[in-house]
Write an enzyme that holds these catalytic residues in place. Sequence first.
Site, PDB file in Angstrom:
ATOM      1  N   ARG A  90      -4.677  -5.031  -6.123  1.00 47.66           N
ATOM      2  CA  ARG A  90      -5.172  -6.109  -5.267  1.00 47.66           C
ATOM      3  C   ARG A  90      -6.597  -5.852  -4.804  1.00 47.66           C
ATOM      4  O   ARG A  90      -7.355  -6.786  -4.604  1.00 47.66           O
ATOM      5  CB  ARG A  90      -4.274  -6.259  -4.037  1.00 47.66           C
ATOM      6  CG  ARG A  90      -2.857  -6.664  -4.363  1.00 47.66           C
ATOM      7  CD  ARG A  90      -1.998  -6.595  -3.143  1.00 47.66           C
ATOM      8  NE  ARG A  90      -1.865  -5.187  -2.737  1.00 47.66           N
ATOM      9  CZ  ARG A  90      -1.059  -4.744  -1.803  1.00 47.66           C
ATOM     10  NH1 ARG A  90      -0.309  -5.582  -1.129  1.00 47.66           N
ATOM     11  NH2 ARG A  90      -0.985  -3.469  -1.522  1.00 47.66           N
ATOM     12  N   SER A 127       4.627  -7.196   0.702  1.00 48.40           N
ATOM     13  CA  SER A 127       5.968  -7.423   1.242  1.00 48.40           C
ATOM     14  C   SER A 127       5.969  -7.270   2.760  1.00 48.40           C
ATOM     15  O   SER A 127       6.605  -8.053   3.475  1.00 48.40           O
ATOM     16  CB  SER A 127       6.965  -6.440   0.609  1.00 48.40           C
ATOM     17  OG  SER A 127       7.056  -6.659  -0.779  1.00 48.40           O
TER      18      SER A 127
END
Length: 159
Positions: A90, A127
């Site tokens: 990311r 998450s």
Amino acid sequence: MRRVVCPGSFDPVTNGHLDIISRASRLFDEVVVAVMINKTKQGLFSVDERMQLLREVTEEYGNVRVDSWHGLLVDFCRVNDIPMIVKGLRAVSDYEYELQMAQMNHRMAGVETLFMSTNPLYSYLSSSLMKEVVKFGGDVSGLVPELVHERLAERLRPS
């Protein structure tokens, strides 16, 4: 047969995870999604629940198998005859950590690591962030599969 593993805790699976899994499924004959078990962490979802969610949201791909493992990822690779790991990146901070892991995995077992840049639409997803947003009443629809959205709401949404 070209096989690869996509490891993670997947607590829960996000659309960012699915982006990497779906792209890997187009490049490899078999993609094994390995839910890594960390007994020192208490997850929101049990390992079995995470595996079931992953099975349901990846069933359309046809060449994705879901498994779990407690221990070193390279041992999972060795036992399952998997020569390569696929990881999504990311940000630069992900790269620094994942590069060290990749180099250690290669040294320990000769296992290669393929880094895939995350789709910019999902580059900020984690998450943990999804759980925090839902816990405080926020909407994560479109950021996690609908099934996961429903389960998160059941577990975390304020009454």
